[in-house]
Design an enzyme around this catalytic site. Structure first.
Site, mmCIF file in Angstrom:
data_model
loop_
_atom_site.group_PDB
_atom_site.id
_atom_site.type_symbol
_atom_site.label_atom_id
_atom_site.label_comp_id
_atom_site.label_asym_id
_atom_site.label_seq_id
_atom_site.Cartn_x
_atom_site.Cartn_y
_atom_site.Cartn_z
ATOM 1 N N THR A 66 -16.942 -47.643 -44.684
ATOM 2 C CA THR A 66 -16.364 -46.184 -44.773
ATOM 3 C C THR A 66 -15.209 -46.134 -45.255
ATOM 4 O O THR A 66 -14.089 -46.553 -44.933
ATOM 5 C CB THR A 66 -16.557 -45.792 -43.301
ATOM 6 O OG1 THR A 66 -17.764 -45.632 -42.590
ATOM 7 C CG2 THR A 66 -16.104 -44.323 -42.828
ATOM 8 N N SER A 115 -22.710 -48.583 -36.185
ATOM 9 C CA SER A 115 -21.298 -48.164 -36.502
ATOM 10 C C SER A 115 -20.603 -49.661 -36.131
ATOM 11 O O SER A 115 -20.970 -50.341 -35.180
ATOM 12 C CB SER A 115 -20.685 -47.061 -35.535
ATOM 13 O OG SER A 115 -19.366 -47.177 -35.280
ATOM 14 N N HIS A 171 -17.899 -37.264 -43.168
ATOM 15 C CA HIS A 171 -17.896 -37.667 -41.713
ATOM 16 C C HIS A 171 -18.223 -36.899 -40.808
ATOM 17 O O HIS A 171 -17.585 -36.915 -39.895
ATOM 18 C CB HIS A 171 -16.446 -38.481 -41.691
ATOM 19 C CG HIS A 171 -16.260 -39.752 -40.731
ATOM 20 N ND1 HIS A 171 -15.839 -40.934 -41.224
ATOM 21 C CD2 HIS A 171 -16.441 -39.844 -39.572
ATOM 22 C CE1 HIS A 171 -15.920 -41.739 -40.175
ATOM 23 N NE2 HIS A 171 -16.195 -41.148 -39.299
ATOM 24 N N TYR A 217 -15.801 -50.574 -40.765
ATOM 25 C CA TYR A 217 -14.176 -50.010 -40.958
ATOM 26 C C TYR A 217 -13.613 -51.324 -41.529
ATOM 27 O O TYR A 217 -13.741 -52.385 -40.720
ATOM 28 C CB TYR A 217 -13.991 -49.312 -39.454
ATOM 29 C CG TYR A 217 -14.199 -48.240 -39.181
ATOM 30 C CD1 TYR A 217 -14.303 -47.194 -40.071
ATOM 31 C CD2 TYR A 217 -14.860 -47.714 -37.931
ATOM 32 C CE1 TYR A 217 -14.649 -45.767 -39.988
ATOM 33 C CE2 TYR A 217 -15.299 -46.577 -37.843
ATOM 34 C CZ TYR A 217 -15.143 -45.526 -38.777
ATOM 35 O OH TYR A 217 -15.584 -44.120 -38.448
ATOM 36 N N LYS A 267 -19.293 -45.164 -47.897
ATOM 37 C CA LYS A 267 -19.899 -43.950 -47.268
ATOM 38 C C LYS A 267 -18.380 -43.275 -47.064
ATOM 39 O O LYS A 267 -17.469 -43.468 -46.833
ATOM 40 C CB LYS A 267 -20.066 -44.290 -45.903
ATOM 41 C CG LYS A 267 -20.404 -43.307 -44.935
ATOM 42 C CD LYS A 267 -20.831 -43.802 -43.611
ATOM 43 C CE LYS A 267 -21.210 -42.632 -42.740
ATOM 44 N NZ LYS A 267 -19.940 -41.961 -42.005
HETATM 45 C C1 LIG Z 1 -19.357 -38.907 -32.353
HETATM 46 C C2 LIG Z 1 -19.331 -39.490 -33.827
HETATM 47 C C3 LIG Z 1 -19.211 -40.665 -34.036
HETATM 48 C C4 LIG Z 1 -18.963 -41.089 -35.274
HETATM 49 N N1 LIG Z 1 -18.625 -42.498 -35.512
HETATM 50 C C5 LIG Z 1 -18.778 -43.060 -36.824
HETATM 51 C C6 LIG Z 1 -18.435 -44.294 -36.992
HETATM 52 O O1 LIG Z 1 -17.925 -45.152 -36.273
HETATM 53 N N2 LIG Z 1 -18.558 -44.536 -38.517
HETATM 54 C C7 LIG Z 1 -18.593 -43.954 -39.347
HETATM 55 O O2 LIG Z 1 -18.700 -44.411 -40.592
HETATM 56 N N3 LIG Z 1 -18.988 -42.652 -39.132
HETATM 57 C C8 LIG Z 1 -18.941 -42.133 -38.055
HETATM 58 N N4 LIG Z 1 -19.477 -40.898 -37.709
HETATM 59 C C9 LIG Z 1 -19.811 -40.100 -38.886
HETATM 60 C C10 LIG Z 1 -21.318 -40.045 -38.959
HETATM 61 O O3 LIG Z 1 -21.612 -41.394 -39.484
HETATM 62 C C11 LIG Z 1 -21.930 -39.157 -39.866
HETATM 63 O O4 LIG Z 1 -21.056 -39.296 -41.068
HETATM 64 C C12 LIG Z 1 -21.742 -37.528 -39.434
HETATM 65 O O5 LIG Z 1 -21.887 -37.664 -38.183
HETATM 66 C C13 LIG Z 1 -22.595 -36.714 -40.290
HETATM 67 O O6 LIG Z 1 -22.431 -35.261 -39.985
HETATM 68 P P1 LIG Z 1 -23.345 -34.510 -38.672
HETATM 69 O O7 LIG Z 1 -22.687 -35.127 -37.553
HETATM 70 O O8 LIG Z 1 -23.040 -33.183 -39.055
HETATM 71 O O9 LIG Z 1 -24.838 -35.016 -38.716
HETATM 72 C C14 LIG Z 1 -19.324 -40.376 -36.572
HETATM 73 C C15 LIG Z 1 -19.931 -39.168 -36.066
HETATM 74 C C16 LIG Z 1 -19.639 -38.713 -34.769
HETATM 75 C C17 LIG Z 1 -20.059 -37.325 -34.487
#
Ligand SMILES: Cc1cc2nc3c(=O)[nH]c(=O)nc-3n(C[C@H](O)[C@H](O)[C@H](O)COP(=O)(O)O)c2cc1C
Length: 419
Positions: A215, A166, A316, A189, A292
């Site tokens: 993203t 990330s 997300h 981002y 994404k």
């Molecule tokens: C705590 C947390 C932080 C996240 N941070 C980012 C991020 O910085 N950038 C991003 O593109 N997606 C982020 N995501 C989304 C994840 O990349 C992913 O799309 C998502 O967690 C998938 O769903 P799931 O948690 O149900 O497996 C984050 C998800 C969580 C749970």
């Protein structure tokens, strides 16, 4: 939503009922208890092996499925950080839809196929991995465990998983690549300032990243109710770790922002981004480029037309909007429209090998997981991440045997049907 959350919700609902004037006139509470008290595990028919969230596992090995890690993570991680991880948006309709969506699809097993050996080897943008399970980008992993993204990288290495880092990583990309001992991907981002994107992209390419996933679904505000409610119960002094004097001061403590000129930065996300951003990106990097956060076939086609190398179908993890659209629902129309022009990765709500297999049968190249490995990280650090990923691999392997697929290419659309 995990079963632990469901039980908690039922308890809250009962407390609400008990205080309700509708039940105040004699017998109401007894009715609530008798009829509505949460059963150990409903509606699961396995009544002799109930899930008992109060009996926490003590080692990663004790986990039977990824859900066993979540209550341990809840116990170990400060309420605000756990709330940040668990939260959806508003009514969390999308959060539930991401899980319930899988129930709309059934697998259609084939028999009398030799599945004594199954290969899960998966090629993603020219690299071969041992399985189609990808570590999704999750920001600020040191807030769940000191091992953070470096621990996740070592766990990804143990299972040979592709890892996506990330922008909001606690560790710098260089340390994470060293821990993974192999190239990773970077999630970008875009921010409101092009030069910051340029700085990040050049830095991660130099460090050895082979792809950048931009993203595109965090372009507005968001009401993370679960986070805000759990924050109220967190009595720690947040300012000790979070410098809230300015956005710049706050970001400088993170792994990737240090070194960037953050003057003029007002947002870490970009609400003004259009497809033009990808044209500019192509001019400054040789890395593969993905978008994404795609949920509509029209955008998937635009991505392929724009020359992108791939897309990630994602909402997300239900953290960017409460549209109610699950990714497993969105996937079929996207696969149909893309017609194999670019690889399609998918995430959001994947918790089981059967979920992974359903998506691959529909035409996804790989599946990214977020929260399950973070539950493992919060519960036990790196060994917890390893265990979460291992359980997903074991379940996927078994599911491939169960449907009669000795390799990934045997997972075909005829093996999945809308129920
Ligand atoms: C705590 C947390 C932080 C996240 N941070 C980012 C991020 O910085 N950038 C991003 O593109 N997606 C982020 N995501 C989304 C994840 O990349 C992913 O799309 C998502 O967690 C998938 O769903 P799931 O948690 O149900 O497996 C984050 C998800 C969580 C749970």
């Amino acid at each position: 939503m995990s079963e632990f959350d469901q039980a908690a919700n039922r308890r809250r609902f009962l407390q609400f009922l008990a205080g309700s004037p509708l039940l105040a006139a004699g017998g109401g509470a007894a009715f609530a208890n008798d009829v509505l008290l949460p059963k150990p595990r409903q509606p699961d028919p396995l009544m002799w092996g109930p899930l008992e969230p109060q009996n926490l596992i003590k080692t990663p090995k004790e986990a039977i499925n990824v859900f066993d890690l979540e209550p341990v993570c809840r116990q170990n991680v400060p309420p605000a950080h756990f709330g940040y991880m668990a939260s959806g948006i508003d009514d969390e309709v999308t959060l539930r839809a991401n899980r319930e969506g899988f129930l709309k699809f059934q697998l259609r097993p084939r028999r009398l196929v030799d599945v004594s050996k199954v290969s899960m080897k998966t090629e993603i943008l020219g690299e071969t991995y041992d399985s189609p399970i990808v570590v999704a980008p999750v920001g600020g992993q040191r807030s769940f465990h000191a091992d953070g993204e470096a621990g996740t990288a070592r766990a990804a290495k143990a299972g040979n998983h592709l890892q996506i880092l990330s922008t909001a990583t606690s560790f710098g990309v260089e340390e994470v690549i060293a821990a993974r001992s192999a190239p990773i991907w970077f999630q970008l981002y875009a921010t409101n300032k092009w030069e910051v994107s340029e700085y990040l992209v050049k830095r991660v390419e130099k460090a050895g990243c082979t792809a950048v996933a931009v993203t595109v679904d965090r372009n507005g505000g968001r009401n993370q109710e679960t986070l805000f409610r759990l924050m109220k119960g967190d009595t720690r002094q947040c300012d000790a770790c979070h410098d809230r004097s300015s956005l710049q001061a706050n970001l400088k403590t993170r792994g990737m922002w240090s070194g960037a000129d953050l003057s003029g930065l007002t947002h870490t996300q970009s609400s003004a981004m259009t497809w033009d951003f990808f044209k500019k990106l192509r001019d400054i990097t040789k890395m593969k480029i993905l978008a994404k956060g795609i949920l509509a076939w029209e955008d998937a086609v635009l991505a392929a037309d724009a020359g992108l190398d791939g897309i990630i179908v994602s909402n997300h993890g239900a953290r960017s909007e409460d549209s109610g659209r699950s990714t497993i629902d969105a996937l079929p129309e996207i696969v149909e429209a893309v017609k194999g022009r670019i690889p399609i990765l998918v995430d959001s709500g994947f918790r089981r090998g059967s979920d992974v297999v359903k998506a691959l049968c529909m035409g996804a190249t790989a599946v990214c997981v977020g929260r399950p490995y973070i539950w493992g990280l919060g519960a036990f650090g790196q060994p917890g991440v390893e265990r979460a990923l291992e359980m997903l691999r074991v379940e996927t392997y078994a599911m491939m045997q169960q449907v009669g697929a000795p390799s990934i290419k045997h997972l075909v659309p005829a093996m999945v049907r809308r129920a």
